[in-house]
Design a protein around this motif. Structure first.
Motif, PDB file in Angstrom:
ATOM      1  N   ALA A  28       0.800  -1.226   0.000  1.00  0.00           N
ATOM      2  CA  ALA A  28       0.000   0.000   0.000  1.00  0.00           C
ATOM      3  C   ALA A  28       0.831   1.274   0.000  1.00  0.00           C
ATOM      4  CB  ALA A  28      -0.942  -0.004   1.206  1.00  0.00           C
ATOM      5  N   VAL A  29       1.996   1.292   0.664  1.00  0.00           N
ATOM      6  CA  VAL A  29       2.748   2.544   0.748  1.00  0.00           C
ATOM      7  C   VAL A  29       3.222   3.024  -0.621  1.00  0.00           C
ATOM      8  CG1 VAL A  29       3.501   2.222   3.136  1.00  0.00           C
ATOM      9  CG2 VAL A  29       4.904   1.321   1.259  1.00  0.00           C
ATOM     10  N   LEU A  30       3.281   2.130  -1.586  1.00  0.00           N
ATOM     11  CA  LEU A  30       3.703   2.536  -2.931  1.00  0.00           C
ATOM     12  C   LEU A  30       2.647   3.376  -3.633  1.00  0.00           C
ATOM     13  CD1 LEU A  30       5.480  -0.726  -4.120  1.00  0.00           C
ATOM     14  CD2 LEU A  30       6.557   1.465  -3.544  1.00  0.00           C
ATOM     15  N   ASP A  31       1.428   3.424  -3.089  1.00  0.00           N
ATOM     16  CA  ASP A  31       0.409   4.315  -3.644  1.00  0.00           C
ATOM     17  C   ASP A  31       0.756   5.774  -3.352  1.00  0.00           C
ATOM     18  OD1 ASP A  31      -0.973   2.103  -4.516  1.00  0.00           O
ATOM     19  OD2 ASP A  31      -2.426   2.116  -2.874  1.00  0.00           O
ATOM     20  N   LEU A  32       1.346   6.018  -2.195  1.00  0.00           N
ATOM     21  CA  LEU A  32       1.742   7.376  -1.818  1.00  0.00           C
ATOM     22  C   LEU A  32       3.217   7.613  -2.113  1.00  0.00           C
ATOM     23  CD1 LEU A  32       0.373   9.867  -0.637  1.00  0.00           C
ATOM     24  CD2 LEU A  32       0.930   9.044   1.658  1.00  0.00           C
ATOM     25  N   GLY A  33       3.948   6.538  -2.353  1.00  0.00           N
ATOM     26  CA  GLY A  33       5.373   6.624  -2.641  1.00  0.00           C
ATOM     27  C   GLY A  33       6.201   6.336  -1.403  1.00  0.00           C
ATOM     28  N   ALA A  34       7.270   5.569  -1.584  1.00  0.00           N
ATOM     29  CA  ALA A  34       8.216   5.283  -0.503  1.00  0.00           C
ATOM     30  C   ALA A  34       9.397   6.221  -0.666  1.00  0.00           C
ATOM     31  CB  ALA A  34       8.666   3.827  -0.553  1.00  0.00           C
ATOM     32  N   GLN A  35       9.590   7.111   0.298  1.00  0.00           N
ATOM     33  CA  GLN A  35      10.614   8.145   0.142  1.00  0.00           C
ATOM     34  C   GLN A  35      12.011   7.537   0.142  1.00  0.00           C
ATOM     35  OE1 GLN A  35       9.929  11.859   2.095  1.00  0.00           O
ATOM     36  NE2 GLN A  35      12.110  12.370   2.225  1.00  0.00           N
ATOM     37  N   GLU A  36      12.819   8.009  -0.801  1.00  0.00           N
ATOM     38  CA  GLU A  36      14.184   7.524  -0.957  1.00  0.00           C
ATOM     39  C   GLU A  36      15.137   8.574  -0.411  1.00  0.00           C
ATOM     40  OE1 GLU A  36      17.333   4.954  -2.687  1.00  0.00           O
ATOM     41  OE2 GLU A  36      15.449   4.783  -1.612  1.00  0.00           O
ATOM     42  N   THR A  37      15.413   8.488   0.889  1.00  0.00           N
ATOM     43  CA  THR A  37      16.344   9.409   1.528  1.00  0.00           C
ATOM     44  C   THR A  37      17.252   8.606   2.443  1.00  0.00           C
ATOM     45  OG1 THR A  37      14.720  11.209   1.491  1.00  0.00           O
ATOM     46  CG2 THR A  37      16.583  11.455   2.984  1.00  0.00           C
ATOM     47  N   GLY A  38      18.543   8.628   2.159  1.00  0.00           N
ATOM     48  CA  GLY A  38      19.500   7.895   2.968  1.00  0.00           C
ATOM     49  C   GLY A  38      19.583   6.428   2.587  1.00  0.00           C
ATOM     50  N   PRO A  39      20.547   5.705   3.164  1.00  0.00           N
ATOM     51  CA  PRO A  39      20.748   4.292   2.818  1.00  0.00           C
ATOM     52  C   PRO A  39      19.583   3.398   3.223  1.00  0.00           C
ATOM     53  CG  PRO A  39      22.130   4.932   4.680  1.00  0.00           C
ATOM     54  CD  PRO A  39      21.550   6.190   4.139  1.00  0.00           C
ATOM     55  N   ASP A  40      18.830   3.812   4.237  1.00  0.00           N
ATOM     56  CA  ASP A  40      17.672   3.025   4.674  1.00  0.00           C
ATOM     57  C   ASP A  40      16.394   3.725   4.216  1.00  0.00           C
ATOM     58  OD1 ASP A  40      19.443   1.243   6.042  1.00  0.00           O
ATOM     59  OD2 ASP A  40      19.607   2.744   7.624  1.00  0.00           O
ATOM     60  N   GLY A  41      16.302   3.893   2.885  1.00  0.00           N
ATOM     61  CA  GLY A  41      15.184   4.610   2.297  1.00  0.00           C
ATOM     62  C   GLY A  41      14.105   3.704   1.782  1.00  0.00           C
ATOM     63  N   ALA A  42      13.777   3.849   0.503  1.00  0.00           N
ATOM     64  CA  ALA A  42      12.623   3.155  -0.071  1.00  0.00           C
ATOM     65  C   ALA A  42      12.745   1.638   0.014  1.00  0.00           C
ATOM     66  CB  ALA A  42      12.428   3.586  -1.523  1.00  0.00           C
ATOM     67  N   MET A  43      13.922   1.102  -0.300  1.00  0.00           N
ATOM     68  CA  MET A  43      14.058  -0.350  -0.324  1.00  0.00           C
ATOM     69  C   MET A  43      13.969  -0.948   1.082  1.00  0.00           C
ATOM     70  SD  MET A  43      14.029  -0.873  -3.481  1.00  0.00           S
ATOM     71  CE  MET A  43      14.263  -2.654  -3.503  1.00  0.00           C
ATOM     72  N   PRO A  68      12.504  12.544  -3.526  1.00  0.00           N
ATOM     73  CA  PRO A  68      12.512  11.349  -4.369  1.00  0.00           C
ATOM     74  C   PRO A  68      11.696  10.235  -3.715  1.00  0.00           C
ATOM     75  CG  PRO A  68      14.587  11.523  -3.187  1.00  0.00           C
ATOM     76  CD  PRO A  68      13.799  12.759  -2.844  1.00  0.00           C
ATOM     77  N   HIS A  69      10.818   9.625  -4.499  1.00  0.00           N
ATOM     78  CA  HIS A  69       9.980   8.535  -4.007  1.00  0.00           C
ATOM     79  C   HIS A  69      10.028   7.376  -5.000  1.00  0.00           C
ATOM     80  CE1 HIS A  69       8.196  11.854  -1.668  1.00  0.00           C
ATOM     81  NE2 HIS A  69       7.729  10.935  -0.847  1.00  0.00           N
ATOM     82  N   ALA A  70       9.892   6.172  -4.481  1.00  0.00           N
ATOM     83  CA  ALA A  70       9.786   4.981  -5.330  1.00  0.00           C
ATOM     84  C   ALA A  70       8.325   4.603  -5.486  1.00  0.00           C
ATOM     85  CB  ALA A  70      10.556   3.813  -4.716  1.00  0.00           C
ATOM     86  N   TYR A  71       7.949   4.216  -6.703  1.00  0.00           N
ATOM     87  CA  TYR A  71       6.592   3.786  -7.033  1.00  0.00           C
ATOM     88  C   TYR A  71       6.674   2.514  -7.879  1.00  0.00           C
ATOM     89  CZ  TYR A  71       5.356   8.662  -5.885  1.00  0.00           C
ATOM     90  OH  TYR A  71       5.203   9.878  -5.267  1.00  0.00           O
ATOM     91  N   ARG A  72       5.550   1.875  -8.062  1.00  0.00           N
ATOM     92  CA  ARG A  72       5.487   0.780  -9.037  1.00  0.00           C
ATOM     93  C   ARG A  72       5.709   1.369 -10.437  1.00  0.00           C
ATOM     94  NH1 ARG A  72       0.981   0.814  -6.053  1.00  0.00           N
ATOM     95  NH2 ARG A  72       0.714  -0.797  -4.442  1.00  0.00           N
ATOM     96  N   ARG A  73       6.565   0.724 -11.206  1.00  0.00           N
ATOM     97  CA  ARG A  73       6.797   1.223 -12.564  1.00  0.00           C
ATOM     98  C   ARG A  73       5.510   1.203 -13.387  1.00  0.00           C
ATOM     99  NH1 ARG A  73      10.790   2.806 -15.614  1.00  0.00           N
ATOM    100  NH2 ARG A  73      12.334   2.389 -13.998  1.00  0.00           N
ATOM    101  N   SER A  74       4.652   0.240 -13.110  1.00  0.00           N
ATOM    102  CA  SER A  74       3.387   0.155 -13.847  1.00  0.00           C
ATOM    103  C   SER A  74       2.479   1.348 -13.570  1.00  0.00           C
ATOM    104  CB  SER A  74       2.665  -1.143 -13.501  1.00  0.00           C
ATOM    105  OG  SER A  74       2.398  -1.223 -12.102  1.00  0.00           O
ATOM    106  N   ASP A  75       2.752   2.098 -12.487  1.00  0.00           N
ATOM    107  CA  ASP A  75       1.935   3.261 -12.124  1.00  0.00           C
ATOM    108  C   ASP A  75       2.532   4.577 -12.625  1.00  0.00           C
ATOM    109  OD1 ASP A  75      -0.088   1.904 -10.790  1.00  0.00           O
ATOM    110  OD2 ASP A  75       0.897   2.027  -8.842  1.00  0.00           O
ATOM    111  N   LEU A  76       3.623   4.518 -13.377  1.00  0.00           N
ATOM    112  CA  LEU A  76       4.367   5.717 -13.757  1.00  0.00           C
ATOM    113  C   LEU A  76       3.485   6.845 -14.281  1.00  0.00           C
ATOM    114  CD1 LEU A  76       6.895   7.374 -14.564  1.00  0.00           C
ATOM    115  CD2 LEU A  76       6.976   6.021 -16.668  1.00  0.00           C
ATOM    116  N   ASN A  77       2.715   6.591 -15.307  1.00  0.00           N
ATOM    117  CA  ASN A  77       1.927   7.658 -15.930  1.00  0.00           C
ATOM    118  C   ASN A  77       0.835   8.176 -15.006  1.00  0.00           C
ATOM    119  OD1 ASN A  77       3.448   7.458 -18.303  1.00  0.00           O
ATOM    120  ND2 ASN A  77       2.125   5.860 -19.131  1.00  0.00           N
ATOM    121  N   ALA A  78       0.210   7.266 -14.268  1.00  0.00           N
ATOM    122  CA  ALA A  78      -0.849   7.673 -13.349  1.00  0.00           C
ATOM    123  C   ALA A  78      -0.288   8.482 -12.183  1.00  0.00           C
ATOM    124  CB  ALA A  78      -1.596   6.439 -12.833  1.00  0.00           C
ATOM    125  N   VAL A  79       0.881   8.109 -11.681  1.00  0.00           N
ATOM    126  CA  VAL A  79       1.508   8.868 -10.593  1.00  0.00           C
ATOM    127  C   VAL A  79       1.833  10.282 -11.060  1.00  0.00           C
ATOM    128  CG1 VAL A  79       3.615   9.101  -9.215  1.00  0.00           C
ATOM    129  CG2 VAL A  79       2.434   6.904  -9.324  1.00  0.00           C
TER     130      VAL A  79
END
Length: 360
Positions: A28-43, A68-79
Motif C-alpha cells: 500500500a505505501v507505494l500508492d503514496l510513494g516510498a521516500q528515498e532518503t539515505g541508505p535506509d530509504g525506499a528499499m 525522491p519517491h519509489a513507485y510501481r513502474r506500472s503506475d508511472l503515468n498515473a503517478v
C-alpha cells in the motif's frame, strides 16, 4: 475513545508493518510513494513490510515536496498525473520563493513548469547528472527562472521548479545515485487520469489517517484551500485524543478495531514517521526532538503499538552494530524481535550483524 496508541496500531496495520511477506501489487505505501532518503530509504521501507522487490519493477521520481519517491513502474503515468499541482496557486505554493520572479514577469506558474519540463525533455536523451542538466537549462531559460546560489557561487534554476518539472518531462531518477542522475522514463505518456488509490489526499487519509486538512496540506505542500477543494466526499469526522480529525468512511471500523503490534526498525523517512501529527505520535517534546532533529535523523523502534525508541546503524570495517535507545523497558520477546530485525537490517546492508547495543 481513540488515542494515539490506537492510531499507531491502525497505521501499523494499514501500512503493513505487521506483515511478513507481500507483493508489489498489494504494497500500500507505494500508492503514496516510498521516500528515498539515505541508505535506509525506499528499499528498506519495502523490506520491513516483507517485500523483496526487484528494482526493475520500481521507478524513482521527484514528486511530493520535491522528494525522491519509489513507485510501481506500472503506475508511472498515473503517478505523474496524480502528483501534478491542481492550479497556479497550488503550484506557486509548491515551488516556494521561485514563484515570486515568475509572477513579477507575468508568467503563470503552471506554464513555467511546462516550459522547464519541455527544456528538460529536449535536453535529457540519455542518463545525465543533475548538474549537467541544470547547466544546460541555465543557458536556455530566461532570468525569472534562475537565481544566484551562494553555496554553489553560481546562477542556476530554482530547485523546486527543476524537481517538479522533471516528472512532467517524463524523467525518472537512477536509484541510489548521488549526485542524482536523470534519464527518460521508458513508456512515459503525459495524462490526466489516475485511480483513486493514487490520489494524494485519499492516500494520505487512508495510510496516515485520521488527519486534519492542515496536515494533509503540509504533506502535499499545497494551500489548505486547495486541499479542501479536493477533500473526499466519503471522509468522516471523528474525535482522536479529544481533537477532531478525519478518516475515510471505509477505514473507520478498521481504526476502531485495530490491534496490530509489531517490532520493526523503521527507517528515518519511513511513511510511519512522515505524517504531520508528530505531537500525536510522540507527545514528549524531548523525545520528539530526538526523533525528528533538523539534521541526522535516527530511525524509530516500533514496538507494543507505539513508537518506543530510536536506533542508529554503525558500520566500521566488517563490524555492523545497531545502537538502540528504547524509551522504556522492553519485554524479553521484544528484545528477541529487535535482534531479528537488526539481523535483517545487517543483511540488507550487506553485512554481518556484530550485535545490538542498548543505550544506558
Amino acid at each position: 475513545m481513540i488515542d494515539s496508541r490506537q492510531v499507531v496500531r491502525y497505521r501499523t496495520r494499514v501500512q503493513q508493518l505487521d506483515r511478513e511477506d507481500g507483493t508489489l501489487a498489494d504494497t500500500a505505501v507505494l500508492d503514496l510513494g516510498a521516500q528515498e532518503t539515505g541508505p535506509d530509504g525506499a528499499m528498506w521501507a519495502l523490506a520491513v513490510r516483507g517485500l523483496d522487490a526487484d528494482e526493475a519493477n520500481l521507478v524513482w521520481l521527484w514528486t511530493l515536496r520535491g522528494a525522491p519517491h519509489a513507485y510501481r513502474r506500472s503506475d508511472l503515468n498515473a503517478v505523474a498525473a496524480a502528483v501534478a499541482p491542481w492550479s497556479d496557486a497550488d503550484a506557486a505554493k509548491r515551488i516556494f520563493d521561485a514563484s515570486k520572479p515568475l509572477k513579477a514577469a507575468g508568467i503563470p506558474i503552471l506554464e513555467a513548469l511546462d516550459t522547464v519540463a519541455a527544456e528538460m525533455r529536449a535536453t535529457v536523451k540519455a542518463p545525465m547528472v543533475k548538474g549537467d542538466v541544470s547547466g544546460r537549462l541555465h543557458e536556455t531559460l530566461p532570468e525569472p527562472y534562475q537565481r544566484f546560489c551562494r553555496s554553489c557561487d553560481a546562477v542556476h534554476l530554482y530547485e523546486m521548479p527543476f524537481r517538479l518539472a522533471a516528472v512532467r518531462a517524463g524523467l525518472e531518477l537512477e536509484p541510489h545515485t548521488s549526485p542524482p542522475v536523470l534519464k527518460p522514463a521508458k513508456g512515459f505518456e503525459a495524462g490526466t487520469t489516475f485511480p483513486d488509490r493514487l490520489d494524494p489526499v485519499r492516500a494520505y487519509l487512508h495510510l496516515c489517517g485520521p488527519a486534519t486538512v492542515k496536515e494533509v496540506a503540509e504533506y502535499v505542500d499545497s494551500p489548505v484551500k486547495e486541499v479542501k477543494a479536493h477533500w473526499p466526499e466519503d471522509a468522516v469526522e471523528i474525535e482522536v485524543a479529544g481533537e477532531p480529525r478525519w478518516i475515510l468512511a471505509g477505514d473507520e471500523a478498521a481504526l476502531r478495531e485495530a490491534d496490530a503490534e509489531a517490532v520493526r526498525l523503521v527507517g528515518p523517512y519511513d511513511l510511519l514517521l512522515q505524517s504531520r501529527d508528530r505531537r500525536l505520535l510522540v507527545d514528549d517534546p524531548a523525545k520528539a526532538k530526538a526523533l525528528w532533529p533538523v539534521l541526522g535523523r535516527p530511525g524509530a523502534l516500533l514496538a507494543g503499538g507505539r513508537i518506543a525508541g530510536l536506533w542508529r546503524p554503525r558500520k566500521s570495517g566488517k563490524r555492523f552494530t545497531v545502537l538502540l535507545e528504547p524509551w522504556g523497558r522492553l519485554t524479553a520477546a521484544e528484545r528477541t524481535s529487535v535482534e531479528a530485525e537488526a539481523e535483517r537490517l545487517a543483511a540488507f546492508r550487506g553485512a554481518a550483524l556484530t550485535g545490538v547495543e542498548y543505550a544506558a
